[in-house]
Every structure is written in structure tokens, then in C-alpha cells.
Design an enzyme around this catalytic site. Structure first.
Site, PDB file in Angstrom:
ATOM      1  N   HIS A 265     -28.529  11.911  32.146  1.00 35.65           N
ATOM      2  CA  HIS A 265     -27.598  12.382  32.853  1.00 35.65           C
ATOM      3  C   HIS A 265     -27.081  11.353  33.880  1.00 35.65           C
ATOM      4  CE1 HIS A 265     -25.662  15.613  34.877  1.00 35.65           C
ATOM      5  NE2 HIS A 265     -25.762  15.031  36.211  1.00 35.65           N
ATOM      6  N   GLU A 266     -28.020  10.944  34.679  1.00 31.49           N
ATOM      7  CA  GLU A 266     -27.887   9.982  35.817  1.00 31.49           C
ATOM      8  C   GLU A 266     -27.493   8.685  35.088  1.00 31.49           C
ATOM      9  OE1 GLU A 266     -27.567  11.123  38.431  1.00 31.49           O
ATOM     10  OE2 GLU A 266     -28.896  12.926  38.354  1.00 31.49           O
ATOM     11  N   HIS A 269     -23.678   9.043  34.704  1.00 31.64           N
ATOM     12  CA  HIS A 269     -22.973   8.606  36.263  1.00 31.64           C
ATOM     13  C   HIS A 269     -22.873   7.281  36.483  1.00 31.64           C
ATOM     14  CE1 HIS A 269     -22.571  12.671  37.929  1.00 31.64           C
ATOM     15  NE2 HIS A 269     -23.864  12.914  37.732  1.00 31.64           N
ATOM     16  N   GLU A 295     -19.005  14.265  36.634  1.00 34.30           N
ATOM     17  CA  GLU A 295     -19.713  15.063  36.125  1.00 34.30           C
ATOM     18  C   GLU A 295     -19.633  15.412  34.556  1.00 34.30           C
ATOM     19  OE1 GLU A 295     -22.581  16.045  37.446  1.00 34.30           O
ATOM     20  OE2 GLU A 295     -23.739  17.410  36.368  1.00 34.30           O
TER      21      GLU A 295
HETATM   22 ZN    ZN Z   1     -24.231  14.745  37.817  1.00 37.69          ZN
END
Ligand code: ZN
Length: 501
Positions: A265-266, A269, A295
């Protein structure tokens, strides 16, 4: 005109330098700073935040913007200069209305509140956190009042994270998915036994988890010459330039998915930030345009890739080799189902794709009620638990698993949560476009090759930084507006297959 734009860029670069310096201190506060450092750090962040604000809202910058606007017609709409002018003008008009003292006070109060939140969460002690939350809420209300008139007090706060998005639009978006989600959760729960995830609970050495997660991150394209990973109580990604983009992770030695999917997830980003056009450096546009679009990138890599069959066709044998005791006897299909198991749970960041948006809807509704005064801070834990019971059929045993689980309110990030769902919806819309453009995508992913996907995301999204508004960006990529239907169709198809609905 050329002189004016150079002058403006020079002034903005200094403001951005101060903001990014504050970001380094904020990152360090959450990763390495001893608790005793909190009050001095709060003053440092207030000083830097106040200084950056004061240097931004000057008459000089206002004058330059007005002057440059006269000649803006000479620049093409997509040119860096025209985009900079639109972007900065919007921000300037907003920030100019907020007193610098309030900006500094928010920075100071939230730096302290974050430290108290860490302690309060550890002790599951909501009363410890409550007075700080009261202060943060009051400051955010004051900030919103500076930006009046508005249709809803939530509007100016949401706008900070999702430019041009209105509360009414978020409400409509949630209204269009809420009933379907609650129904899907119910249907899946009748087939709960169809998917088991016991194999993911056990003994998973943290160092091995870290190495494997970072290997996948690098395979995705995360450049560790321009990034690094550290531990933090609440995983996040931050950047000080597109050449220094850092992620944090939280490890659980007893549950494999937590750090693994948190890292993916990170990384999503981080890929966005590392992909911004270097020409935009130090302009303020050298970052993702909104939290919703941000996101969409993290959820795309975490879920649409990281929880897909093609991805694990490539990575599962490697993961089995890392954790042979736990996974050697598991087949790929059972593993795929296990990591996609859907069940009502208490912790948002670990929620599956079906229940996730209900966690967000709960927070959004509570924030609206807190801001309008319909809900008092004293009643917040009760209201939280009641909504969990109503939407997910469960309620937390203590406030650490409930109202204290997220860092956001301590950071002053009221108005933020809605962007998580915006990101989920957009992730599918954007990924569908990537699929259309890249007919061999599944085969590439199954071969551990993510270059084509990252290249497409870079060209269509990352590269632009903040040049276009979220609406413009979505329009450019998809040819239409944000739409919840592709997301719901994706969920239905995926979970009908997994649960044989
Ligand atoms: Zn996030």
C-alpha cells in the site's frame, strides 16, 4: 512575464523548502523521536509552519499572481506555467483567509495531540485523549469558519485534501454504495466457512517479512536510492522531494498480511511521488494532486495487483520459500482465497475490500456530526461502537480497537477519511483504463514484470504531479467523471468467484 514567473517560482521554492523541512521533522517524530521530545518538536513545527504560511500569503506573491494572470492566455492550458498559476492562485486565496497564528497553533496542538494519542491508544484510554481531541476539533472549526461561506462546514476541510470535492457529492457517493455493501457483507457472511485464513496466523519472523516486502516493493519499481522504509505506529508515506520518498510499516509477528499489504500500500503512494516530473520540483505542484488520487494508487498496488491471482502466481513460491513452516503445504488457490477472506472486523487498515468502505462511512458520518455539533466528544466512543454494530454487526471491546485506532484526528486530519473511499473507487476506474491500454497486463504481472503498468501510471497520472485538479485528471484518463459502478462491479465479480455466491 518570464521575469514574473521566475520571481514567483523563487518565492514558492522557499515556502516549499520550509514545508518539506517540517515534513522531515514530522517523519522523525513518528519514527525515532523519544516521547520526551514532543513539546520542543511541537514548537519547532509551529515555527516552521507559521513561517511557511507567512511567506506564502504575502502581498508580493498576491501581486505577482495578479500580474501573471493578465498574460496567462499566452500559455497553453496544459503548460507548466498555466497549471502553476491556477494551482497557486487557488491555494493562495484559501490560505490568505486563514490567520498565520491559527496555522501555527494547529501545528503545535496536533504535534502534542499525536504524542498523547500514541499513549492513549496503547492504554486504550479515551479520556486521556479527549481534551486534546476537543482542542483539535475546535481549531479545525475555526479554520473552516475562516473559509466561510460554505454549503456544509465539512466542505472547506474536505477541500484541503480533495480539491473541489463537496460534502454533498461524498454523501451521494456513499449513498450509492452503502446498501449494496451492507448486503454483500451479509451474503458473504452466510458463506463464511467457504474461506479460511488460519494459515496466515502463526509465527512470521519480522526480519523475513521486512525483506520479502521490500523485495516486492522494488519489483514494483520503488527506488531505494530515492526512498527508505522505517517502522511507525501508523503506516504512512512521506516525501521531501521526488528523490526522497519514505514509507513506514508496522509489523505483526503473528499475522502475515498486516505488514505485507501495508508495505504494498505505502509503496503505491511512494511510486506516485517518485514518478512526479522533476521539472515541477520545489513548485508545490511536485506532489500528488489529492489524497483520493493518491489512495487510488496505493489501493491499486495493494489490492488490484497485490491481492490478485496473477501476482501470486509469480510471488507465492517465493513467499513459501521464506516461510516454509507455515506455507509449504498450502496451495496457491487456498492462499489467494485466504488473503481475500472477507469478514466484519474492527481495524480499518486491515479490513478486506468488501468491508473497508463501511469503516470509512462510519468515520465520515461521525465527523459530520462532530463538526455540526450534533455529536459531543463525550459521546464519541458510544456513537462509534453503535455504528460498528449497525453496519458491521460487531463492536470493539476497548477504545484501542475502536475510536482510538486511527492517528488522523490527532493530526488534525478531520475531513480526510472520505478520500480513502474516493481512492478505492478511482483505483478500479483507472485500472480498467490501464487494462484496456495494456492487453498483456495479466501475463506481465504473472511474470513479475510491472514495467508496463508503472509506465502507464507514470505517463497518465504520476508525471503530472498537481498540474490538474482531480476532476480534470480523471476526465483526461477515463473520459468521464468519478463513478462508483466499476468498483461495485469489481467487488461483486471477485467475491462471487471466491465465495461461489
Ligand atoms: Zn494510503
Amino acid at each position: 512575464m518570464e521575469k514574473g514567473i521566475q520571481k514567483l517560482k523563487g518565492l514558492l521554492a522557499e515556502v516549499v523548502d520550509l514545508q518539506r523541512s517540517a515534513a522531515v521533522l514530522a517523519w522523525e517524530q513518528q519514527t525515532y523521536m523519544p516521547p520526551g521530545g514532543a513539546s520542543a518538536r511541537a514548537e519547532q513545527l509551529a515555527t516552521l509552519g507559521g513561517l511557511a504560511h507567512r511567506m506564502f500569503v504575502t502581498d508580493e506573491i498576491g501581486g505577482l499572481l495578479a500580474e501573471l494572470e493578465q498574460s496567462a492566455g499566452d500559455w497553453g492550458y496544459d503548460s507548466d506555467e498555466a497549471c502553476l498559476l491556477r494551482f497557486i492562485k487557488r491555494r493562495y486565496e484559501r490560505e490568505r483567509r486563514i490567520p498565520t497564528d491559527l496555522v501555527a497553533e494547529l501545528a503545535r496542538t496536533t504535534a502534542i495531540a499525536q504524542e498523547v494519542w500514541v499513549q492513549a491508544r496503547k492504554a486504550a484510554d479515551y479520556p486521556m485523549f479527549k481534551p486534546y481531541l476537543r482542542d483539535v476539533l475546535s481549531l479545525r472549526r475555526q479554520q473552516a469558519e475562516c473559509l466561510a461561506p460554505y454549503d456544509h462546514i465539512y466542505d472547506p476541510l474536505l477541500d484541503e485534501y480533495e480539491p473541489e470535492m463537496k460534502t454533498a457529492e461524498v454523501r451521494a457517493m456513499f449513498a450509492s454504495i452503502k446498501d449494496d455493501l451492507v448486503e454483500l457483507v451479509g451474503t458473504i457472511s452466510e458463506r463464511a466457512d467457504a474461506v479460511r485464513d488460519e494459515a496466515l496466523h502463526g509465527d512470521f519472523d519480522i526480519e523475513r517479512q521486512r525483506v520479502f516486502g521490500l523485495e516486492v516493493a522494488q519489483k514494483f519499481g520503488y527506488d531505494l536510492e530515492r526512498g527508505r522504509q522505517d517502522e511507525a505506529p501508523h503506516p504512512f508515506c512521506t516525501h521531501f522531494s521526488s528523490d526522497d520518498v519514505r514509507i513506514t510499516t508496522r509489523f505483526d509477528p503473528t499475522f502475515l498480511p498486516s505488514a505485507l499489504f501495508g508495505t504494498l500500500h505505502e509503496t503505491g503512494h511512494a511510486l506516485y511521488e517518485q514518478g512526479v516530473d522533476p521539472r515541477l520540483a520545489r513548485s508545490g505542484m511536485d506532489t500528488g494532486i489529492s489524497l483520493g488520487v493518491h489512495e487510488s494508487q496505493s489501493r491499486l498496488w495493494e489490492n488490484l495487483i497485490g491481492r490478485s491471482r496473477p501476482f501470486w502466481r509469480y510471488f507465492f513460491p517465493q513467499l513459501q520459500a521464506v516461510f516454509p513452516d507455515a506455507l509449504a503445504n498450502l496451495d496457491l488457490e487456498s492462499f489467494y482465497r485466504a488473503i481475500n477472506r472477507s469478514a466484519p472486523s474492527l481495524i480499518r487498515v486491515e479490513a478486506d475490500e468488501v468491508t473497508y468502505n463501511l469503516h470509512v462511512i462510519i468515520r465520515f458520518e461521525l465527523e459530520l456530526d462532530l463538526l455540526t455539533g450534533m455529536l459531543d466528544i463525550d459521546e464519541l466512543p458510544g456513537a462509534w461502537n453503535e455504528k460498528y454494530q449497525r453496519y458491521l454487526g460487531i463492536s470493539p471491546e476497548n477504545d484501542a480497537e475502536g475510536v482510538l485506532q486511527d492517528i488522523h484526528w490527532s493530526m488534525g486530519a478531520i475531513g480526510y477519511f472520505a478520500t480513502y473511499s474516493i481512492g478505492n473507487l478511482l483505483s478500479v476506474q483507472l485500472f480498467n483504463c490501464a487494462r484496456e491500454a495494456l492487453p498483456n497486463l495479466d501475463a506481465d504481472i504473472a511474470a513479475g514484470d510491472f514495467d508496463s503498468l508503472l509506465g502507464w501510471l507514470r505517463d497518465n497520472i504520476h508525471h503530472h504531479g498537481s498540474k490538474f485538479t482531480p476532476r480534470e485528471l480523471v476526465q483526461r484518463v477515463t473520459g468521464g467523471d468519478m463513478d462508483a459502478r466499476p468498483y461495485m462491479a469489481y467487488l461483486r465479480e471477485k467475491y462471487s468467484d471466491i465465495y461461489d455466491l
